[in-house]
Design a protein around this motif. Sequence first.
Motif, mmCIF file in Angstrom:
data_model
loop_
_atom_site.group_PDB
_atom_site.id
_atom_site.type_symbol
_atom_site.label_atom_id
_atom_site.label_comp_id
_atom_site.label_asym_id
_atom_site.label_seq_id
_atom_site.Cartn_x
_atom_site.Cartn_y
_atom_site.Cartn_z
ATOM 1 N N GLY A 94 -33.661 55.112 -38.761
ATOM 2 C CA GLY A 94 -35.031 54.641 -38.629
ATOM 3 C C GLY A 94 -35.417 54.265 -37.213
ATOM 4 O O GLY A 94 -34.634 54.388 -36.272
ATOM 5 N N PHE A 95 -36.649 53.823 -37.079
ATOM 6 C CA PHE A 95 -37.243 53.467 -35.797
ATOM 7 C C PHE A 95 -38.251 52.370 -36.062
ATOM 8 O O PHE A 95 -38.882 52.348 -37.117
ATOM 9 C CB PHE A 95 -37.947 54.694 -35.196
ATOM 10 C CG PHE A 95 -38.366 54.503 -33.773
ATOM 11 C CD1 PHE A 95 -37.500 54.816 -32.739
ATOM 12 C CD2 PHE A 95 -39.619 54.011 -33.464
ATOM 13 C CE1 PHE A 95 -37.879 54.636 -31.414
ATOM 14 C CE2 PHE A 95 -40.007 53.823 -32.151
ATOM 15 C CZ PHE A 95 -39.138 54.143 -31.118
ATOM 16 N N GLU A 96 -38.402 51.438 -35.117
ATOM 17 C CA GLU A 96 -39.367 50.370 -35.335
ATOM 18 C C GLU A 96 -40.138 50.037 -34.070
ATOM 19 O O GLU A 96 -39.678 50.290 -32.965
ATOM 20 C CB GLU A 96 -38.703 49.118 -35.906
ATOM 21 C CG GLU A 96 -37.745 48.429 -34.982
ATOM 22 C CD GLU A 96 -37.067 47.223 -35.620
ATOM 23 O OE1 GLU A 96 -37.071 47.088 -36.866
ATOM 24 O OE2 GLU A 96 -36.508 46.421 -34.861
ATOM 25 N N VAL A 97 -41.338 49.488 -34.298
ATOM 26 C CA VAL A 97 -42.157 48.947 -33.221
ATOM 27 C C VAL A 97 -42.307 47.466 -33.507
ATOM 28 O O VAL A 97 -42.733 47.074 -34.592
ATOM 29 C CB VAL A 97 -43.547 49.616 -33.150
ATOM 30 C CG1 VAL A 97 -44.387 48.966 -32.048
ATOM 31 C CG2 VAL A 97 -43.407 51.109 -32.887
ATOM 32 N N VAL A 106 -39.959 52.751 -39.713
ATOM 33 C CA VAL A 106 -40.060 54.049 -40.380
ATOM 34 C C VAL A 106 -38.734 54.771 -40.396
ATOM 35 O O VAL A 106 -37.823 54.443 -39.650
ATOM 36 C CB VAL A 106 -41.084 54.973 -39.682
ATOM 37 C CG1 VAL A 106 -42.452 54.373 -39.674
ATOM 38 C CG2 VAL A 106 -40.639 55.324 -38.299
ATOM 39 N N ARG A 107 -38.675 55.788 -41.204
ATOM 40 C CA ARG A 107 -37.576 56.754 -41.171
ATOM 41 C C ARG A 107 -38.033 57.996 -40.415
ATOM 42 O O ARG A 107 -37.265 58.631 -39.747
ATOM 43 C CB ARG A 107 -37.152 57.132 -42.591
ATOM 44 C CG ARG A 107 -36.533 55.995 -43.329
ATOM 45 C CD ARG A 107 -35.036 55.992 -43.103
ATOM 46 N NE ARG A 107 -34.449 54.879 -43.812
ATOM 47 C CZ ARG A 107 -33.536 54.090 -43.288
ATOM 48 N NH1 ARG A 107 -33.125 54.280 -42.072
ATOM 49 N NH2 ARG A 107 -33.030 53.127 -43.985
ATOM 50 N N GLY A 108 -39.289 58.364 -40.547
ATOM 51 C CA GLY A 108 -39.838 59.507 -39.833
ATOM 52 C C GLY A 108 -41.300 59.676 -40.169
ATOM 53 O O GLY A 108 -41.649 59.718 -41.341
ATOM 54 N N THR A 109 -42.137 59.717 -39.164
ATOM 55 C CA THR A 109 -43.570 59.801 -39.419
ATOM 56 C C THR A 109 -44.323 59.883 -38.099
ATOM 57 O O THR A 109 -43.732 59.921 -37.027
ATOM 58 C CB THR A 109 -44.052 58.578 -40.241
ATOM 59 O OG1 THR A 109 -45.361 58.816 -40.688
ATOM 60 C CG2 THR A 109 -44.005 57.302 -39.451
ATOM 61 N N ARG A 110 -45.626 59.842 -38.177
ATOM 62 C CA ARG A 110 -46.500 59.764 -37.005
ATOM 63 C C ARG A 110 -47.461 58.614 -37.270
ATOM 64 O O ARG A 110 -48.160 58.607 -38.272
ATOM 65 C CB ARG A 110 -47.257 61.079 -36.823
ATOM 66 C CG ARG A 110 -48.180 61.083 -35.627
ATOM 67 C CD ARG A 110 -48.843 62.450 -35.495
ATOM 68 N NE ARG A 110 -49.967 62.364 -34.620
ATOM 69 C CZ ARG A 110 -50.047 62.951 -33.421
ATOM 70 N NH1 ARG A 110 -49.055 63.662 -32.984
ATOM 71 N NH2 ARG A 110 -51.111 62.825 -32.686
ATOM 72 N N TRP A 111 -47.447 57.640 -36.359
ATOM 73 C CA TRP A 111 -48.291 56.470 -36.552
ATOM 74 C C TRP A 111 -48.632 55.838 -35.225
ATOM 75 O O TRP A 111 -48.044 56.152 -34.201
ATOM 76 C CB TRP A 111 -47.630 55.488 -37.501
ATOM 77 C CG TRP A 111 -46.617 54.533 -36.929
ATOM 78 C CD1 TRP A 111 -46.805 53.214 -36.700
ATOM 79 C CD2 TRP A 111 -45.268 54.804 -36.535
ATOM 80 N NE1 TRP A 111 -45.652 52.650 -36.197
ATOM 81 C CE2 TRP A 111 -44.700 53.602 -36.087
ATOM 82 C CE3 TRP A 111 -44.480 55.948 -36.518
ATOM 83 C CZ2 TRP A 111 -43.398 53.500 -35.632
ATOM 84 C CZ3 TRP A 111 -43.177 55.861 -36.051
ATOM 85 C CH2 TRP A 111 -42.649 54.644 -35.620
ATOM 86 N N SER A 112 -49.623 54.934 -35.280
ATOM 87 C CA SER A 112 -50.079 54.248 -34.084
ATOM 88 C C SER A 112 -49.996 52.745 -34.307
ATOM 89 O O SER A 112 -50.241 52.259 -35.409
ATOM 90 C CB SER A 112 -51.520 54.639 -33.768
ATOM 91 O OG SER A 112 -51.966 53.936 -32.634
#
Length: 176
Positions: A94-97, A106-112
């Motif tokens: 995953g990845f986080e902001v 998220v695990r994978g996506t496109r977001w702002s």
Amino acid sequence: MGRTIRRVRVALAALFCIVGSHAALAQSPAGCSLQPISGTSRQVLHCKGGISITAEAGARFQLIDHNRDGQVDAVSLSEKAVLLDVDSKRVKGGFEVVTPQAIAAVRGTRWSVDVQSGKTSVLVLRGRVAVHRPDTRAGVSLGRGQGVDVDGGSSPLVVKRWPAARVSALMARLGQ
């Protein structure tokens, strides 16, 4: 020696993020490379493992490598907006902001993610994003076209479908 190089790259990434997207770096920060967007002064940061970060001019953020494997796995955002594209097939774990008001993971996506005036706004363009306040694990799950505004309070988070005008205004700030 490898840890020292990694720390220098992360420091360079922090410098890039604070100075803004107009700065040019001699080295790629934290396994990332800068790609200019033709016809603009914007650049996209492409990082190892299928992560792309487009920052609004003047955005203040730092790249984070939590597990020190040489790959970015989080962004700490303190001002303005970033657009992220994370390839779920290539990003493991995953990845986080992280912002002062929220954590979007998220695990994978496109977001702002946008930080302004004491609030964090998260908009999902593709995939799913989990959002919660830093002091609690209770949160919401956003799908495509959905957003949430997170302030520093403790009221429940409310998922909303963002109107086209709000989405367009945010995307324009990000050069999209």
